[in-house]
Design a protein around this motif. Structure first.
Motif: not given
Length: 165
Positions: A82-84, A89-90, A146-148, A153-154
């Motif tokens: 969850p922190v990832k 986002i940041v 590609v943001l979403r 997923t990273g």
């Protein structure tokens, strides 16, 4: 949206390919002329350099999509999932802010310095310095496309499922 993205990427790829081809032809021709006729084109090195600058900025968005830019993932690797996602986002907000800032500063630099002329071809530097705001604007578009997937997923655009996302 997927159709727009495919066409956008295809046009961007062709633009990079054409710039690379032009640069290759100019440098090869200049080297061949130098060794075969002892004559070289006085503008070849300059034009090849400016084409390389354009290719770098125009191609940066394609590299971003593929996950090819340098990334330091030490913190990302240490935190729970969850922190990832929050961290991504940041990072995405920081990147978009940086890209937008570079469009702004690149445009400002282009307009202030653009009246100077290049030494060999006498082309206004305005056309050379335009590579920065254009390239970063393209980076913004690529990143938004590609943001979403990146936030979820990273991963890069290359590892998205065929349906997009």
């Amino acid at each position: 949206m997927q159709m727009f993205e495919r066409q956008f990427v295809r046009v961007n790829e062709w633009l990079v390919l054409l710039i690379l081809a032009a640069m290759t032809v100019i440098v090869f021709t200049n080297v061949a002329l130098r060794y075969l006729t002892n004559y070289s084109l006085i503008w070849a090195e300059e034009v090849a350099r400016y084409l390389m600058i354009w290719m770098t900025f125009v191609g940066a968005g394609l590299v971003l999509r593929a996950g090819g830019h340098v990334a330091i993932t030490n913190l990302h690797d240490l935190v729970p999932p969850p922190v990832k996602r929050a961290l991504r986002i940041v990072v995405a907000m920081i990147l978009l802010g940086f890209f937008a800032g570079m469009v702004w500063f690149g445009h400002d630099y282009m307009t202030r310095m653009g009246r100077q002329l290049t030494p060999a071809t006498r082309v206004p530097f305005h056309f050379i310095y335009a590579a920065m705001p254009v390239g970063f604007a393209l980076l913004i578009v690529h990143f938004l496309l590609v943001l979403r997937h990146y936030v979820a997923t990273g991963g890069s655009a290359d590892d998205r499922p065929a349906g997009g996302g």
